[in-house]
Write a protein that holds these residues in place. Structure first.
Motif, PDB file in Angstrom:
ATOM      1  N   GLU A 114       0.843  -1.187   0.000  1.00  0.00           N
ATOM      2  CA  GLU A 114       0.000   0.000   0.000  1.00  0.00           C
ATOM      3  C   GLU A 114       0.883   1.244   0.000  1.00  0.00           C
ATOM      4  OE1 GLU A 114      -4.154   1.154   1.947  1.00  0.00           O
ATOM      5  OE2 GLU A 114      -2.582   0.909   3.448  1.00  0.00           O
ATOM      6  N   THR A 125      -4.566   6.824  -0.734  1.00  0.00           N
ATOM      7  CA  THR A 125      -3.739   5.632  -0.553  1.00  0.00           C
ATOM      8  C   THR A 125      -4.279   4.532  -1.452  1.00  0.00           C
ATOM      9  OG1 THR A 125      -5.068   4.859   1.318  1.00  0.00           O
ATOM     10  CG2 THR A 125      -3.092   6.126   1.843  1.00  0.00           C
ATOM     11  N   SER A 143      -2.794   1.018  -4.236  1.00  0.00           N
ATOM     12  CA  SER A 143      -1.658   0.328  -4.858  1.00  0.00           C
ATOM     13  C   SER A 143      -0.750   1.374  -5.491  1.00  0.00           C
ATOM     14  CB  SER A 143      -2.161  -0.645  -5.931  1.00  0.00           C
ATOM     15  OG  SER A 143      -2.695   0.078  -7.032  1.00  0.00           O
TER      16      SER A 143
END
Length: 71
Positions: free
Chosen positions: A9, A39, A41
């Motif tokens: 993350e 936030t 990938s």
């Protein structure tokens, strides 16, 4: 970095010059940077930055140019 140790993350961070960067979400914000409010990938964060960081010039340069001080 192998797949097992790669950050899963990420978060978007912004500095005082309104320049964007990605930071693994598990890390503390470095001095001079604030949370950019997204936030996800690495690919999602990159897409967010591509969509929102439309003017690459630092804030101080944009201000100077708006005041007639830049070329």
């Amino acid at each position: 970095m192998d797949d097992d140790s790669a950050p899963r993350e990420w978060r978007v961070v912004i500095n005082d010059e309104e320049q964007y960067a990605l930071l693994p979400a598990v890390l503390a914000l470095p001095g001079g940077w604030r949370d950019g409010g997204f936030t996800g990938s690495e690919a999602d964060c990159t897409a967010y930055v591509d969509e929102h960081w439309t003017d690459m010039r630092p804030l101080s340069l944009r201000r100077a140019m708006a005041e007639g001080g830049g070329s």
